[in-house]
Design a protein around this motif. Structure first.
Motif, PDB file in Angstrom:
ATOM      1  N   TYR A 154       0.833  -1.205   0.000  1.00  0.00           N
ATOM      2  CA  TYR A 154       0.000   0.000   0.000  1.00  0.00           C
ATOM      3  C   TYR A 154       0.862   1.247   0.000  1.00  0.00           C
ATOM      4  O   TYR A 154       2.076   1.182   0.191  1.00  0.00           O
ATOM      5  CB  TYR A 154      -0.978  -0.004   1.174  1.00  0.00           C
ATOM      6  CG  TYR A 154      -0.353  -0.134   2.542  1.00  0.00           C
ATOM      7  CD1 TYR A 154      -0.130   0.977   3.335  1.00  0.00           C
ATOM      8  CD2 TYR A 154      -0.005  -1.378   3.050  1.00  0.00           C
ATOM      9  CE1 TYR A 154       0.419   0.863   4.589  1.00  0.00           C
ATOM     10  CE2 TYR A 154       0.545  -1.509   4.306  1.00  0.00           C
ATOM     11  CZ  TYR A 154       0.755  -0.381   5.074  1.00  0.00           C
ATOM     12  OH  TYR A 154       1.309  -0.506   6.331  1.00  0.00           O
ATOM     13  N   ASP A 155       0.232   2.379  -0.221  1.00  0.00           N
ATOM     14  CA  ASP A 155       0.944   3.645  -0.397  1.00  0.00           C
ATOM     15  C   ASP A 155       1.103   4.437   0.894  1.00  0.00           C
ATOM     16  O   ASP A 155       1.113   5.659   0.883  1.00  0.00           O
ATOM     17  CB  ASP A 155       0.269   4.479  -1.481  1.00  0.00           C
ATOM     18  CG  ASP A 155      -1.155   4.864  -1.128  1.00  0.00           C
ATOM     19  OD1 ASP A 155      -1.704   4.335  -0.140  1.00  0.00           O
ATOM     20  OD2 ASP A 155      -1.731   5.695  -1.840  1.00  0.00           O
ATOM     21  N   GLY A 156       1.257   3.753   1.995  1.00  0.00           N
ATOM     22  CA  GLY A 156       1.527   4.398   3.275  1.00  0.00           C
ATOM     23  C   GLY A 156       0.433   5.336   3.724  1.00  0.00           C
ATOM     24  O   GLY A 156      -0.742   4.979   3.708  1.00  0.00           O
ATOM     25  N   PRO A 157       0.789   6.560   4.099  1.00  0.00           N
ATOM     26  CA  PRO A 157      -0.193   7.480   4.682  1.00  0.00           C
ATOM     27  C   PRO A 157      -1.169   8.088   3.676  1.00  0.00           C
ATOM     28  O   PRO A 157      -2.129   8.734   4.073  1.00  0.00           O
ATOM     29  CB  PRO A 157       0.684   8.590   5.285  1.00  0.00           C
ATOM     30  CG  PRO A 157       1.908   8.593   4.432  1.00  0.00           C
ATOM     31  CD  PRO A 157       2.132   7.145   4.056  1.00  0.00           C
ATOM     32  N   TYR A 158      -0.949   7.869   2.378  1.00  0.00           N
ATOM     33  CA  TYR A 158      -1.812   8.501   1.379  1.00  0.00           C
ATOM     34  C   TYR A 158      -3.191   7.856   1.299  1.00  0.00           C
ATOM     35  O   TYR A 158      -4.178   8.531   1.034  1.00  0.00           O
ATOM     36  CB  TYR A 158      -1.140   8.496   0.006  1.00  0.00           C
ATOM     37  CG  TYR A 158       0.193   9.200   0.032  1.00  0.00           C
ATOM     38  CD1 TYR A 158       0.273  10.581   0.168  1.00  0.00           C
ATOM     39  CD2 TYR A 158       1.371   8.482  -0.038  1.00  0.00           C
ATOM     40  CE1 TYR A 158       1.488  11.243   0.223  1.00  0.00           C
ATOM     41  CE2 TYR A 158       2.602   9.125   0.014  1.00  0.00           C
ATOM     42  CZ  TYR A 158       2.650  10.491   0.147  1.00  0.00           C
ATOM     43  OH  TYR A 158       3.855  11.135   0.214  1.00  0.00           O
TER      44      TYR A 158
END
Length: 145
Positions: free
Chosen positions: A62-66
């Motif tokens: 996944y794209d972390g905090p985005y």
């Protein structure tokens, strides 16, 4: 009958006080979480629902905090999910408590009013080459091996 241990059960953030429970089938929710889940129901708008077991989930990318996308890597398929505010969905998947994820269907629900709630725009399922064809399985065709 009240459950005296309910307050101690695992719930990912975003499913308790942060997000109100769904009010029937007329309100869209991107996912739901439960204590004990063996299979993840993947509900797409115009395709059959899939229900792979968590035991086959190898990785979550996944794209972390985005919170705009993630990929579920199973032993036999990959699931690409795009949307917004997906951080709580990823957390529930990591904990193994997500009961279902579902793609928004404009023919079924009105657009959610809460801009901070998880929202799944699209779900794409890719079956591994060595497995059966997804097109054949979803059209009801029989394959001979």
């Amino acid at each position: 009958m009240n459950d005296p241990l309910a307050q101690f059960r695992k719930k990912p953030p975003g499913t308790t006080a942060d997000t109100p429970p769904p009010k029937g089938s007329d309100e869209y929710v991107a996912f739901d979480a439960k204590d004990k889940v063996d299979r993840l129901k993947i509900r797409r708008a115009n395709d059959p629902t899939r229900s792979p077991g968590y035991a086959y989930l190898l990785d979550i990318v996944y794209d972390g905090p985005y919170g705009t996308n993630f990929v579920l890597v199973f032993t036999f398929l990959m699931v690409l999910v795009r949307g917004k505010n997906l951080q709580s969905v990823v957390m529930a998947l990591e904990m193994g408590t997500a009961d279902f994820i579902q793609e928004f269907d404009p023919d079924r629900w009105q657009m959610p009013k809460d801009d901070k709630a998880p929202f799944i725009e699209s779900i794409e399922v890719i079956v591994q080459e060595s497995g059966p064809s997804i097109a054949d399985s979803e059209r009801g065709k029989k394959t001979v091996h």
